[in-house]
Design a protein around this motif. Structure first.
Motif, PDB file in Angstrom:
ATOM      1  N   ILE A 119       5.206   4.280  13.888  1.00  0.00           N
ATOM      2  CA  ILE A 119       4.831   4.067  12.485  1.00  0.00           C
ATOM      3  C   ILE A 119       3.314   4.067  12.334  1.00  0.00           C
ATOM      4  O   ILE A 119       2.764   4.642  11.383  1.00  0.00           O
ATOM      5  N   VAL A 120       2.604   3.433  13.285  1.00  0.00           N
ATOM      6  CA  VAL A 120       1.144   3.376  13.196  1.00  0.00           C
ATOM      7  C   VAL A 120       0.548   4.784  13.264  1.00  0.00           C
ATOM      8  O   VAL A 120      -0.292   5.169  12.439  1.00  0.00           O
ATOM      9  N   LEU A 121       0.969   5.563  14.256  1.00  0.00           N
ATOM     10  CA  LEU A 121       0.401   6.905  14.421  1.00  0.00           C
ATOM     11  C   LEU A 121       0.816   7.826  13.275  1.00  0.00           C
ATOM     12  O   LEU A 121      -0.018   8.591  12.752  1.00  0.00           O
ATOM     13  N   LEU A 122       2.082   7.747  12.858  1.00  0.00           N
ATOM     14  CA  LEU A 122       2.536   8.623  11.788  1.00  0.00           C
ATOM     15  C   LEU A 122       1.862   8.258  10.462  1.00  0.00           C
ATOM     16  O   LEU A 122       1.521   9.144   9.669  1.00  0.00           O
ATOM     17  N   SER A 123       1.652   6.961  10.203  1.00  0.00           N
ATOM     18  CA  SER A 123       0.963   6.568   8.971  1.00  0.00           C
ATOM     19  C   SER A 123      -0.483   7.054   8.965  1.00  0.00           C
ATOM     20  O   SER A 123      -1.015   7.435   7.917  1.00  0.00           O
ATOM     21  N   ALA A 124      -1.124   7.059  10.142  1.00  0.00           N
ATOM     22  CA  ALA A 124      -2.490   7.579  10.218  1.00  0.00           C
ATOM     23  C   ALA A 124      -2.511   9.095  10.018  1.00  0.00           C
ATOM     24  O   ALA A 124      -3.412   9.635   9.364  1.00  0.00           O
ATOM     25  N   LEU A 125      -1.522   9.795  10.592  1.00  0.00           N
ATOM     26  CA  LEU A 125      -1.460  11.249  10.415  1.00  0.00           C
ATOM     27  C   LEU A 125      -1.142  11.615   8.968  1.00  0.00           C
ATOM     28  O   LEU A 125      -1.558  12.681   8.494  1.00  0.00           O
ATOM     29  N   ALA A 126      -0.400  10.729   8.251  1.00  0.00           N
ATOM     30  CA  ALA A 126      -0.002  11.032   6.874  1.00  0.00           C
ATOM     31  C   ALA A 126      -1.115  10.799   5.869  1.00  0.00           C
ATOM     32  O   ALA A 126      -0.937  11.102   4.689  1.00  0.00           O
ATOM     33  N   ILE A 127      -2.243  10.266   6.291  1.00  0.00           N
ATOM     34  CA  ILE A 127      -3.362  10.066   5.370  1.00  0.00           C
ATOM     35  C   ILE A 127      -3.883  11.432   4.936  1.00  0.00           C
ATOM     36  O   ILE A 127      -4.182  12.285   5.774  1.00  0.00           O
ATOM     37  N   PRO A 128      -3.988  11.693   3.649  1.00  0.00           N
ATOM     38  CA  PRO A 128      -4.478  13.012   3.204  1.00  0.00           C
ATOM     39  C   PRO A 128      -5.877  13.301   3.749  1.00  0.00           C
ATOM     40  O   PRO A 128      -6.769  12.450   3.692  1.00  0.00           O
ATOM     41  N   PHE A 139       0.825  -1.210   0.000  1.00  0.00           N
ATOM     42  CA  PHE A 139       0.000   0.000   0.000  1.00  0.00           C
ATOM     43  C   PHE A 139       0.859   1.259   0.000  1.00  0.00           C
ATOM     44  O   PHE A 139       0.491   2.272  -0.594  1.00  0.00           O
ATOM     45  N   LEU A 140       2.020   1.195   0.657  1.00  0.00           N
ATOM     46  CA  LEU A 140       2.890   2.363   0.682  1.00  0.00           C
ATOM     47  C   LEU A 140       3.477   2.627  -0.704  1.00  0.00           C
ATOM     48  O   LEU A 140       3.559   3.783  -1.146  1.00  0.00           O
ATOM     49  N   VAL A 141       3.886   1.568  -1.400  1.00  0.00           N
ATOM     50  CA  VAL A 141       4.432   1.736  -2.743  1.00  0.00           C
ATOM     51  C   VAL A 141       3.376   2.287  -3.692  1.00  0.00           C
ATOM     52  O   VAL A 141       3.668   3.104  -4.577  1.00  0.00           O
ATOM     53  N   SER A 142       2.115   1.870  -3.506  1.00  0.00           N
ATOM     54  CA  SER A 142       1.035   2.339  -4.383  1.00  0.00           C
ATOM     55  C   SER A 142       0.462   3.685  -3.938  1.00  0.00           C
ATOM     56  O   SER A 142      -0.541   4.134  -4.489  1.00  0.00           O
ATOM     57  N   ASP A 143       1.062   4.316  -2.918  1.00  0.00           N
ATOM     58  CA  ASP A 143       0.622   5.625  -2.401  1.00  0.00           C
ATOM     59  C   ASP A 143      -0.805   5.587  -1.859  1.00  0.00           C
ATOM     60  O   ASP A 143      -1.507   6.599  -1.857  1.00  0.00           O
ATOM     61  N   ASN A 144      -1.248   4.422  -1.402  1.00  0.00           N
ATOM     62  CA  ASN A 144      -2.561   4.302  -0.770  1.00  0.00           C
ATOM     63  C   ASN A 144      -2.341   4.381   0.741  1.00  0.00           C
ATOM     64  O   ASN A 144      -2.271   3.372   1.452  1.00  0.00           O
ATOM     65  N   TYR A 145      -2.238   5.631   1.236  1.00  0.00           N
ATOM     66  CA  TYR A 145      -1.857   5.832   2.626  1.00  0.00           C
ATOM     67  C   TYR A 145      -2.967   5.430   3.594  1.00  0.00           C
ATOM     68  O   TYR A 145      -2.683   5.071   4.740  1.00  0.00           O
ATOM     69  N   LEU A 146      -4.215   5.459   3.152  1.00  0.00           N
ATOM     70  CA  LEU A 146      -5.317   5.087   4.029  1.00  0.00           C
ATOM     71  C   LEU A 146      -5.222   3.613   4.412  1.00  0.00           C
ATOM     72  O   LEU A 146      -5.201   3.260   5.599  1.00  0.00           O
ATOM     73  N   PHE A 147      -5.147   2.752   3.416  1.00  0.00           N
ATOM     74  CA  PHE A 147      -5.081   1.319   3.709  1.00  0.00           C
ATOM     75  C   PHE A 147      -3.698   0.909   4.203  1.00  0.00           C
ATOM     76  O   PHE A 147      -3.559  -0.108   4.875  1.00  0.00           O
ATOM     77  N   HIS A 148      -2.684   1.708   3.882  1.00  0.00           N
ATOM     78  CA  HIS A 148      -1.370   1.456   4.474  1.00  0.00           C
ATOM     79  C   HIS A 148      -1.432   1.636   5.993  1.00  0.00           C
ATOM     80  O   HIS A 148      -0.896   0.807   6.748  1.00  0.00           O
ATOM     81  N   ALA A 149      -2.092   2.684   6.426  1.00  0.00           N
ATOM     82  CA  ALA A 149      -2.232   2.905   7.866  1.00  0.00           C
ATOM     83  C   ALA A 149      -3.085   1.818   8.514  1.00  0.00           C
ATOM     84  O   ALA A 149      -2.793   1.358   9.624  1.00  0.00           O
ATOM     85  N   ALA A 150      -4.140   1.373   7.815  1.00  0.00           N
ATOM     86  CA  ALA A 150      -4.976   0.303   8.360  1.00  0.00           C
ATOM     87  C   ALA A 150      -4.184  -0.992   8.497  1.00  0.00           C
ATOM     88  O   ALA A 150      -4.281  -1.701   9.515  1.00  0.00           O
ATOM     89  N   ALA A 151      -3.378  -1.320   7.484  1.00  0.00           N
ATOM     90  CA  ALA A 151      -2.549  -2.529   7.554  1.00  0.00           C
ATOM     91  C   ALA A 151      -1.493  -2.398   8.646  1.00  0.00           C
ATOM     92  O   ALA A 151      -1.199  -3.369   9.362  1.00  0.00           O
ATOM     93  N   ALA A 152      -0.912  -1.215   8.806  1.00  0.00           N
ATOM     94  CA  ALA A 152       0.076  -1.006   9.865  1.00  0.00           C
ATOM     95  C   ALA A 152      -0.553  -1.181  11.242  1.00  0.00           C
ATOM     96  O   ALA A 152       0.076  -1.718  12.168  1.00  0.00           O
ATOM     97  N   SER A 153      -1.796  -0.753  11.395  1.00  0.00           N
ATOM     98  CA  SER A 153      -2.493  -0.929  12.674  1.00  0.00           C
ATOM     99  C   SER A 153      -2.716  -2.407  12.978  1.00  0.00           C
ATOM    100  O   SER A 153      -2.497  -2.863  14.106  1.00  0.00           O
ATOM    101  N   ARG A 154      -3.140  -3.180  11.952  1.00  0.00           N
ATOM    102  CA  ARG A 154      -3.343  -4.617  12.164  1.00  0.00           C
ATOM    103  C   ARG A 154      -2.015  -5.320  12.476  1.00  0.00           C
ATOM    104  O   ARG A 154      -1.935  -6.217  13.310  1.00  0.00           O
ATOM    105  N   TYR A 155      -0.972  -4.905  11.785  1.00  0.00           N
ATOM    106  CA  TYR A 155       0.347  -5.496  12.020  1.00  0.00           C
ATOM    107  C   TYR A 155       0.845  -5.166  13.429  1.00  0.00           C
ATOM    108  O   TYR A 155       1.441  -6.024  14.107  1.00  0.00           O
ATOM    109  N   TYR A 156       0.578  -3.949  13.876  1.00  0.00           N
ATOM    110  CA  TYR A 156       0.999  -3.555  15.217  1.00  0.00           C
ATOM    111  C   TYR A 156       0.293  -4.400  16.286  1.00  0.00           C
ATOM    112  O   TYR A 156       0.910  -4.823  17.275  1.00  0.00           O
TER     113      TYR A 156
END
Length: 760
Positions: free
Chosen positions: A321-330, A284-301
């Protein structure tokens, strides 16, 4: 090939051909015996050495097509009786192919070293001239000529073996092992195209296995062990795609894993799911899909914290990483503008699909992910700079200093390799918060003032073009209500009270209500005020409302009791029906399982009887063929003996005769031949006797003449030899006389030396 030739003799003949360096003929000989229909009745113990020698020759001569035909035939022959033999042959095939690749690499390295004549010379004239017309190095050309053909052969070997092993439950373990070896091959040699083809091949095999479940030895995906092996293979595929940076194949692998997980009745291992979500975060990070990247990071955490070996530093880093990925969602979507209907439909389908991969009932949002992160207590575990960043973006209201406060935090984030990838999306969030907060304070501001506010240290600078592009994209999507006036060099925030910008104030601290909110809530505020006024000035209205309220409460109490009783009754009925349905379903499943077990048992018995009958028929046929072959061999041998003695036989008469008839013919012909020979010998002896007597009479005068001639020749020869002997003796005598004269001069010295020696 003759009917009576046995496999042992074929193997011996092939070895003889190899001894005289006729590898091609030996390979064709083995290929004929393997693909022959008579091979189906050959014992596996006799056929396996032939197959091992066959694959050795195929690899040695790089005959992939012949190897494929032979291996398919051998699989059809041995799959019902000896699965282990198939595995041995296929493993030998793969190992030999890998060894050839290793040898080719070593040979290419030796060629590259041998081509260097002078170790001190960095460039040769030939290499300089070649570099002007070609960008290819000599090592690349050597590898293409020496290594590439064997790499292609090894790749075809992997494909052939996977095709042979597919959709067979008895060969499943080796199938998964070969698939993992193929992944390692792609990783070792960086074969991205072959990896894509391999993934597609395995995907087709899985689809075929799910469709062809009624075949003999078909793969049962409902078996937990089988499904677990497929999952292990797909995770190996996912890891390989990650290492090769093939993110599209990685996403397809994730979809395959998700499909298998939905089928599986056994809960997956936490470590396996942690790997699953970790790879999803990268995809998701490579595809610039920050919303689902943050969701996946939360599940991984969440799964990461369940591990026993997690240190405090690892927990802090994961939480950051979890909090920063959520904050980075546009906050708003500033991507390229497209058709609204197409965008909405595609977005719904895409979000539902991605939510399913993450196991979420609905698509996540930025607000829900931040709320979930706070509920997990992540804010207390993150690093201080990430906590300050959250406070600045989501809690505080400071439009004139937001960028200045975030600049040192950006510098700290940039130092961390795992966090600096979020700097670019954070710029979008910071700009969004800046314009949201400015819109609550100002109606219009100078563009230079905004550019001055958006000031970051190197290398995080934001140009005026980037800011203007951000505003335009936000306005196109309807998320911002801003107008840019280039003549006045200013930006104006939308002041139309009847116009609303969706998402303009989502998640931002409100300093004061906007004009739009005032207009939208005016009627509701007027209603509340009138209601409060009536309650103060009209006592009868208040009492009537109290009585109506009491009556409504009494009715509600009665209705609640009745509804409660009805609900309990309905609950009992539902439970009874559920139990009855469960009992019926369980009984039906038991009946079906019994029928299925009985049917399988009957099929197994029928299969065993059929195999036994076929085995008995094959054994009888084999014995009869061997007897016929022995008789035919004896007849041929006897006929060859008769023909070798010079007796002529008709080929058609040989086919109609047996061994006894041939013996009689042999005896009859031998007696006749002996009689003829005796008569010829008698006549010949008489003729020779008369001829010899005639010779004797004729040669008597000739012998006398020859004797006289020989005597004269011997006398002349004796005289010549006597003369030569005398001349040689005379010459030898003269040489010895000369030697005596030379030695006589030394006699006095010799006698003097001898006398002195004796005195001493």
């Amino acid at each position: 090939m003759a009917p009576h030739v046995r496999p042992e003799n074929v193997l011996k003949r092939a070895e003889e051909l190899l001894a005289v360096e006729q590898s091609g003929d030996a390979l064709n000989l083995l290929h004929e015996i393997i693909t022959s229909k008579r091979t189906r009745n050959t014992p596996i113990t006799s056929l396996e050495p032939i197959m091992l020698r066959f694959v050795e020759l195929c690899v040695q001569l790089r005959k992939g097509k012949l190897a494929k035909e032979g291996l398919y035939t051998y699989k059809n022959v041995a799959q019902n009786t000896s699965v282990g033999s198939i595995e041995v042959v296929l493993k030998k095939f793969i190992d030999l192919s890998k060894d050839k690749v290793t040898e080719a690499q070593a040979q290419a390295d030796r060629i590259a070293l041998d081509s260097i004549d002078d170790l001190e010379a960095s460039e040769t004239p030939e290499s300089i001239m070649l570099s002007t017309v070609s960008t290819e190095q000599s090592k690349d050309r050597t590898d293409r000529a020496v290594v590439t053909p064997w790499l292609k052969f090894l790749w075809e070997a992997y494909r052939t073996v996977l095709e042979i092993l597919r959709n067979n439950a008895r060969l499943e373990i080796m199938y998964q092992a070969i698939a993992i070896q193929a992944f390692q091959f792609c990783l070792k040699y960086s074969r991205k195209t072959e990896f894509r083809r391999l993934c597609e091949l395995l995907r087709n095999h899985l689809q075929s296995a799910s469709k062809n479940t009624s075949q003999v030895h078909a793969i049962n995906l409902n078996d937990p062990d089988t499904l677990q092996r497929h999952l292990d293979t797909r995770f190996a595929q996912l890891n390989a795609a990650d290492e090769l940076d093939l993110w599209q194949e990685a996403f397809r692998s994730v979809e395959d894993i998700h499909t298998l997980l939905t089928i599986s009745k056994r809960p997956p291992k936490p470590a396996m799911m942690a790997n699953y979500y970790e790879k999803l975060t990268k995809i998701f990070l490579v595809s610039d899909n920050y919303l689902f990247h943050a969701a996946a990071a939360s599940r991984y955490y969440t799964l990461r914290l369940q591990a026993k070996n997690v240190t405090a530093a690892d927990a802090t880093k994961s939480a950051s990483i979890v909090l920063l990925s959520a904050l980075a969602i546009p906050v708003i979507n500033t991507s390229r503008f497209r058709s609204a209907i197409f965008d909405v439909d595609e977005s719904k389908h895409k979000n539902a699909r991605l939510s399913g991969l993450l196991g979420l009932p609905k698509a996540p949002t930025r607000a829900s992910l931040l709320k979930d992160a706070l509920a997990k207590g992540i804010l207390s575990r993150v690093s201080p700079e990430i906590r300050d960043l959250y406070t600045i973006l989501e809690v505080d209201f400071h439009p004139l200093s937001i960028c200045r406060k975030i600049s040192p935090i950006m510098t700290e984030i940039f130092k961390d390799e795992g966090l600096k990838r979020y700097i670019e999306p954070l710029h979008q969030v910071i700009l969004t918060r800046l314009f949201q907060q400015l819109s609550q304070v100002y109606d219009a501001v100078k563009l230079d003032f905004v550019i001055k506010l958006v000031t970051f240290p190197a290398p995080f600078e934001v140009s005026s073009t980037t800011i203007e592009k951000f505003i335009m994209n936000g306005c196109k999507k309807g998320d911002l209500a801003i107008r840019v006036d280039h003549a006045a060099n200013s930006i104006t925030f939308e002041s139309d009270v009847y116009a609303t910008a969706k998402g303009a104030t989502d998640g931002v601290v409100q300093l004061q209500p906007t004009p739009t909110e005032i207009v939208r809530t005016e009627l509701s505020r007027l209603g509340k005020t009138l209601f409060a006024t009536v309650n103060l000035v009209d006592a009868e209205y208040i009492s009537s409302r109290a009585e109506a309220k009491d009556a409504a409460i009494k009715r509600a109490i009665v209705g609640v009791e009745e509804e409660h009783k009805a609900a309990l009754l309905r609950k009992d009925i539902i439970e009874d029906r559920a139990k009855e349905a469960e009992t019926i379903l369980q009984k039906r499943e038991e009946d079906e399982s019994k029928k299925r077990a009985l049917r399988q048992q009957q099929e197994q018995l029928a299969e065993q009887k059929r195999l036994a009958e076929e085995m008995r028929k094959r054994e009888l046929d084999r014995i009869k063929r061997e007897q016929d072959a022995i008789q035919e061999q004896e007849k041929r041998k006897l006929a060859d003996e008769i023909i070798s003695t010079g007796i002529k036989l008709d080929l058609e008469s040989i086919e109609s005769m047996d061994t006894h008839k041939l013996r009689e013919v042999q005896i009859e012909q031998t007696e006749k031949k002996n009689k003829d020979m005796t008569e010829r010998l008698r006549i010949t002896a008489k003729r020779v006797d008369h001829l010899e007597r005639a010779y004797r009479k004729v040669e008597i005068p000739l012998l006398e003449k020859d004797y006289e001639k020989q005597k004269e020749t011997d006398r002349l020869l004796h005289a010549e030899r006597r003369k030569a002997q005398l001349e040689a003796s005379r010459a030898q005598f003269e040489e010895k006389v000369l030697l005596k004269k030379r030695l006589r001069r030394m006699v006095a010295d010799y006698e003097e030396f001898t006398e002195r020696l004796l005195r001493q």
